[in-house]
Design a protein around this motif. Structure first.
Motif: not given
Length: 314
Positions: A72-79, A134-139, A144-151
């Motif tokens: 998972v870390n490798a995938y996130d790093g690749f993204e 998660r995508g905003i946090e890891n770049g 992002g346009v989100i629904e009811d998630v506290v940043p």
């Protein structure tokens, strides 16, 4: 092996609970159990043991935990690396959005922003609110346009709109507007598709009606059909209803009743704080808000007390 399945497994391992992992991803508990079962079928290994107070990892599950985390870390790093290469030209804006907002508002917003920034490439990716954050946090994503998630503290958030809910039920059911959560006493409660609707699921669980939630999530059109046919009840937002455009058989047209005040989802825009002052990001957010504010048909629907979908002749 699907990387999202690994992320679900890691959350189950971290939280020790299928239901808590389900809340994190906006899934049902049955949906998370299905994902774990599929992983076990694919690997031909039992990964978790169910106990009265939650779940625990098997010996095999514990032995694979670090490997799953590494992948998972490798995938996130690749993204993140791919995202960095895209931005090297500084001519791209990557937007991730829940589906209903993307379908109704973002297309028009992109056209307006491209008039201001003709050399900027803008793409829109459909994802659920948890993955967007998660995508905003890891770049991986810029906005992002989100629904009811506290940043979290590192994210900038701007409110887009409040999207009120309507109860969906058979015409034979007696319920006046505004409908209360406790009035949703059908045989089963249908929840919208994964990643699109977390608020209704949380509201129903808070009201103590979680035991009747359908095990499978279905799209808005199927919710309208199932509820209109008397198989259960549900809630959909004004924006979800507007995007459905469903024509139903006359005998299966449901009744939609405005929910009590406060039963709504808040749709907002998020970005990393360091990007929040970027003119491109700011103009894109301003344009999205302007498009939503000027959506006359959506505002008419959200102010209605009773809605009735179109019926077909069949």
């Amino acid at each position: 092996m699907d990387i999202n399945k690994m992320k679900v497994f890691l959350s189950v391992a971290e939280l020790g609970s299928l239901s808590k992992a389900a809340e994190r991803f906006g899934y049902t508990q049955a949906g998370v159990a299905y994902i774990i079962n599929k992983m076990e079928d694919e690997l031909k290994i039992q990964l978790i043991e169910r106990k009265y107070n939650g779940v625990s990892l098997t010996v095999a599950g514990r032995s694979l935990l670090a490997e799953f985390q590494r992948m998972v870390n490798a995938y996130d790093g690749f993204e993140a690396a791919v995202f960095a290469r895209r931005l090297e030209s500084k001519s791209a804006l990557h937007v991730a959005s829940i589906e209903s907002a993307a379908k109704r508002w973002l297309g028009r917003a992109v056209l307006k922003v491209r008039e201001m920034y003709p050399d900027v490439f803008i793409d829109i990716i459909i994802a659920d609110s948890y993955e967007i954050k998660r995508g905003i946090e890891n770049g991986s994503y810029d906005i992002g346009v989100i629904e009811d998630v506290v940043p979290v503290d590192s994210l900038a958030w701007r409110k887009l709109e409040d999207d009120p809910y309507f109860a969906v039920m058979s015409k034979a059911k007696n319920c006046d507007a505004p409908c209360r959560l406790k009035d949703l006493d059908g045989p089963v409660f249908f929840v919208g598709e994964y990643g699109e609707d977390r608020t209704s699921l949380h509201a129903i669980r808070k009201e103590g009606l979680g035991g009747r939630i359908a095990s499978d999530r279905i799209g808005t059109e199927l919710i309208l059909l199932a509820c209109g046919s008397g198989y259960g009840v549900s809630m959909i937002s004004a924006l979800q209803y507007l995007n459905a455009n469903a024509e139903l058989p006359s005998k299966a047209v449901p009744k939609l009743v405005k929910m009590e005040e406060g039963v709504q989802r808040t749709i907002g825009l998020i970005a990393n704080k360091e990007n929040g002052t970027n003119p491109l990001y700011r103009d894109f957010a301003d344009t999205c808000i302007d498009v939503a504010h000027k959506d006359i048909l959506w505002h008419q629907i959200k102010e209605s007390l009773i809605l009735e979908p179109k019926s077909a002749s069949w």
